[in-house]
Design a protein around this motif. Structure first.
Motif, mmCIF file in Angstrom:
data_model
loop_
_atom_site.group_PDB
_atom_site.id
_atom_site.type_symbol
_atom_site.label_atom_id
_atom_site.label_comp_id
_atom_site.label_asym_id
_atom_site.label_seq_id
_atom_site.Cartn_x
_atom_site.Cartn_y
_atom_site.Cartn_z
ATOM 1 N N ALA A 33 -134.812 88.610 -49.225
ATOM 2 C CA ALA A 33 -133.554 87.874 -49.038
ATOM 3 C C ALA A 33 -132.407 88.840 -48.777
ATOM 4 O O ALA A 33 -131.568 88.602 -47.889
ATOM 5 N N GLU A 51 -135.339 81.806 -47.610
ATOM 6 C CA GLU A 51 -136.365 82.570 -48.305
ATOM 7 C C GLU A 51 -136.898 81.714 -49.448
ATOM 8 O O GLU A 51 -136.209 81.463 -50.439
ATOM 9 N N ALA A 111 -131.679 81.771 -50.648
ATOM 10 C CA ALA A 111 -132.820 82.255 -51.425
ATOM 11 C C ALA A 111 -133.074 81.268 -52.551
ATOM 12 O O ALA A 111 -132.233 81.080 -53.425
ATOM 13 N N HIS A 167 -139.045 82.155 -44.393
ATOM 14 C CA HIS A 167 -140.063 83.102 -44.842
ATOM 15 C C HIS A 167 -140.491 82.765 -46.260
ATOM 16 O O HIS A 167 -139.670 82.386 -47.101
ATOM 17 N N ALA A 192 -138.113 83.314 -53.728
ATOM 18 C CA ALA A 192 -137.461 84.596 -53.433
ATOM 19 C C ALA A 192 -137.811 85.714 -54.408
ATOM 20 O O ALA A 192 -137.583 86.883 -54.109
#
Length: 266
Positions: free
Chosen positions: A50, A41, A64, A101, A44
């Motif tokens: 996360a 992540e 994260a 992400h 974050a």
């Protein structure tokens, strides 16, 4: 301008989570996620995605990373690792992550296209990269003159700080150019006003000192904006979130990488 230690930053991050998390998790739910996945992540923030990934991948690992991690809680999950780092200076071994992400991060980075290329290289074969970024609609197109002034100042301020709030339009093509397949995308309209749906009050409060310093709005404008947000009949659409995702082909070989400054998955 977006330092995590600034006043109202926690409110800004939480307002984003309230308004966008369900859109994000619906996209993630559409992927063939496995309980054993290793996830990254990027940027974050306050950690909601996360934490969600850590719960969905209990047999894997979630890293994260953020420039300032004060709003993150490492104790939320045993498979969660928090790293305080500048992602533009961070590197990971190729093939480390099954899912990467990022939300509202790349538009603020100076070499955002290059960072997409780097992130795609950190994917394991078959891994997914999901990037979500804001796309600002023209301030002058708002039907509300006050909002036109507020958004003009807001968009000008972000441009002055190096952000590109229209870069997201090219995300699907950029993912495809980086050899990702199954590229798809979706949009989520942002709401200004609408009482409980609004997330712009904390955003404007957070940016207020910088907006005022630009000389494009006044304290009177900010007070009037607060009052406008209380009107249940006031609704505007200042921005949308564009989410784009793609998959690294399963048959892609993992290149050898020099060992200096490379973080390997545990």
């Amino acid at each position: 301008m977006l330092s995590n230690g600034a006043a109202h930053e926690g409110d800004r991050l939480k307002s984003i989570q309230r308004s966008v998390d369900s859109f994000t998790t619906n996209i993630l739910d559409g992927l063939p996620m496995q309980r054993s996945w290793n996830c990254l992540e990027l940027g974050a923030g306050a950690g909601s995605i996360a934490y969600w990934l850590a719960a969905r991948c209990p047999g894997g690992r979630v890293v994260a990373v953020d420039l300032d991690t004060r709003h993150l809680d490492a104790g939320r999950a045993t498979n969660l690792e928090i790293q305080e780092a500048d992602v533009t200076h961070k590197d990971y071994a190729p093939g480390t992550f099954d899912l990467i992400h990022a939300r509202y991060l790349f538009c603020h980075l100076p070499d955002r296209d290059e960072m997409i290329t780097r992130a795609a290289g950190w994917l394991s074969p078959g891994g997914w990269l999901i990037v979500e970024e804001p796309y600002d609609l023209p301030a002058a197109h708002s039907p509300f003159p006050l909002v036109q002034r507020i958004l003009t100042a807001y968009q000008h301020t972000y441009r002055e700080h190096g952000a590109d709030m229209t870069w997201a339009r090219g995300l699907p093509a950029l993912l495809a150019r980086n050899a990702l397949t199954e590229v798809a995308y979706a949009g989520n309209l942002g709401c200004m006003g609408g009482l409980e749906k609004d997330r712009w009050r904390p955003l404007i409060h957070r940016a207020a000192p910088t907006l005022l310093a630009s000389g494009l709005i006044t304290e009177t404008d900010l007070t009037a904006f607060d009052e406008l947000l209380k009107d249940p009949a006031f609704i505007d659409i200042p921005q949308m979130t564009i989410s784009a995702w793609g998959r690294r082909p399963s048959d892609t070989p993992i290149p050898a990488t020099p060992q200096d400054n490379v973080v390997h998955s545990a």
